[in-house]
Scaffold this active site. Sequence first.
Site, PDB file in Angstrom:
ATOM      1  N   ASP A  57      -5.613  23.137 -62.847  1.00 44.80           N
ATOM      2  CA  ASP A  57      -6.734  21.961 -62.649  1.00 44.80           C
ATOM      3  C   ASP A  57      -6.241  21.092 -61.659  1.00 44.80           C
ATOM      4  O   ASP A  57      -5.004  20.789 -61.297  1.00 44.80           O
ATOM      5  CB  ASP A  57      -6.948  21.465 -63.903  1.00 44.80           C
ATOM      6  CG  ASP A  57      -8.026  22.064 -65.000  1.00 44.80           C
ATOM      7  OD1 ASP A  57      -9.127  22.483 -64.521  1.00 44.80           O
ATOM      8  OD2 ASP A  57      -7.357  22.354 -66.187  1.00 44.80           O
ATOM      9  N   GLU A  59     -19.723  23.201 -71.416  1.00 47.32           N
ATOM     10  CA  GLU A  59     -18.450  23.536 -71.213  1.00 47.32           C
ATOM     11  C   GLU A  59     -17.362  22.526 -71.639  1.00 47.32           C
ATOM     12  O   GLU A  59     -17.689  21.500 -70.955  1.00 47.32           O
ATOM     13  CB  GLU A  59     -18.136  24.143 -69.664  1.00 47.32           C
ATOM     14  CG  GLU A  59     -16.838  25.128 -69.641  1.00 47.32           C
ATOM     15  CD  GLU A  59     -16.631  25.560 -68.381  1.00 47.32           C
ATOM     16  OE1 GLU A  59     -17.624  26.000 -67.670  1.00 47.32           O
ATOM     17  OE2 GLU A  59     -15.339  25.431 -67.946  1.00 47.32           O
TER      18      GLU A  59
END
Lengths: 273, 413
Positions: A60, A49
Amino acid sequence: MSRLSKRFDDLKAEGRGGFIPFVTAYDPDINTFKKILAGLPEAGADVIEIGVPFTDPAADGPSIQAAGQRALKAGASLKGTLEIIRDFRKTNNETPIVLMGYFNPIYRMGCEKFANVAAEAGVDGLITVDLPPEEEEELRGPVQSAGLDIVRLIAPTTDDNRLPNVLKHASGFIYYVSIAGITGTTTPTIDSIELAAKRLRKHTKLPLAVGFGIRTPELANAVSRTADAAVVGSAVVERVAANLDANGNALPGLVDDVLHLVKSLSDGVRTRS
Amino acid sequence: MILKAVLTMSPEGVNSFRAGPDESGRFGLFGGRYVAETLMPLILEVEQAYHNARKDPEFLRLMDYYLAHYVGRPSPLYFAERLTAHLGGAKIYLKRDELNHTGSHKANNVLGQVLLAKRMGKTRIIAETGAGQHGVATATFCALFDIPCVVYMGATDVERQAPNVARMKLLGAEVRPVTSGSRTLKDAMNEGLRDWVAHVHDTYYVIGTAAGPHPYPEMVRDFQSVIGRETREQIIAAEGRLPDTLIACIGGGSNAIGLFHPFLDDQDVEMFGVEAAGRGVETGEHAAAIGGGKPGVLHGNRTYLLQDDDGQIAEAHSISAGLDYPGIGPEHSWLAQQGRVQYVNATDEEALEAFQTCARLEGIIPALEPAHALAFVLRWAGSQPKDKLVVMNMCGRGDKDVFAVAQHLGLPI
Ligand SMILES: Cc1ncc(COP(=O)(O)O)c(C=O)c1O
């Protein structure tokens, strides 16, 4: 058959769950990143990923935010990230690559152009964090015609009413966000993941990956027994951060150290006792 | 009675400028709900709760009560006689929203959202703030309604708006300085979203401007539209007719849409939204999303944004912390595209000049945000006919800016 489907079929045949490391493109600089990327399959990554850096990564946590900032400082762009993947594909045609990022860089490039360039570069799937199914239409068409998989995020807050809609156009695999929170902040319990996996399996036959709070080989192992793959992100980019000098430049052992961590995590997943 | 918290439910037809947003939260191309899956169920819950609340007479009664007795509405519509004489052109009225409790229009919106949060059974409130006005308003209503409050504020803004940081703390809020990214309003909003994702069950996020994911742009607009509804009645009472021109500054665009929205279908009323030009739009150091940006997606909505060719968000620049934001609410992007509202801008220097002019001529120290609107008035009104009626939204007072401005001007304090 797509690279992703083939890889998950192979894992099933092997009778084990997969390991998916997350790395941020260009972190900490383009050349070091290329070396990390090149070493990931050997270190045991079943799928890779790649985070596409964005100035405003609202989903995030601190570790991946910091990785994105390092990357942007190093000149990261979506276009450049696709170039790197194109290079990687010259020597690796098996390991699936999934891009994880935010919509604006894609939108700026143009959905159609992006889908075509990404597919041609060798990207297999796409996770667009801030593009829920309700907003996805303009990207879905081009991405599906280009043959890329749309990997959907499913959260603890996604209830049974919503699930069918979220799963509707999903392909490749589904990604269960194991905590209600941002990346890398808290750790889920294996019980909660087992419950979620049970629930999700009733709604889909797609392989199930789990991520967002998994840091240790032990948890990765436990997760990969319940789900079809475990994703580890923050712990990996933190290892990058731990190998920088005071000016943020890569120290000599960085690549080895990051790959060593990836190896121990993937060994954890492969352990069957 | 002027107050009447009628929250518009788009009764107008399809040819109306007031009909938006559609069911998916869009104003034409703009708006929408670009949030992570974790937040999506929550956003839908807020939308449902808001749509129920605005039909509930008890909710509207509470709004009216607190607007009248706590915020101090209606705010006056004041004929700025000396300013008008000084410029020698159009007749200038100031809508005095700086007289609201807490010192700006932000209170109108926060009251509505905190009442909504209570209805939804939420027990913790978070907010982002730039100038600190929205943070102060949120801290205030959280004190009044006894709800714990966390305010995210860019570290840069914590420094330049120190008086408001102290106010928030006195009101019992926790102020968390944000050191990520550009350390201003946009980063505070990212932190707000991150906090919300991690506290979905008990927390309500009070967004401070008419931006963010649907239903926020619509909801904030509805709460702020009390400004325009009052203005409409007040100008008719004073002059016997509608105004010719409306002028307001634009950060995310909440005070502006609040003034404009009730007039959008009055074809003869022209409107100017004044963005912050910072050191000049041509220098690249500015906060004029429409003047110098392109459509993109940030903070839950599609709208005009300052960004580079790779879609990375650019840092905004403005002397005014409240306008220092690289985006603008989606309804403004649509109104710009439709040509219904004209978007102009004013520089740091012009705003500082207007700040002083207003203080000396009218005895009103404006916030640096409306000083931008005033800068446009100073530049433009003199050339307009004397029978032209202009309303400018004086959306905040300058107490919070006094030290920063004195420093800029080199005044000893
Ligand atoms: C007094 C004042 N005016 C204007 C603004 C800008 O916001 P908006 O464009 O949403 O009215 C702010 C924001 O902090 C403010 O404090």
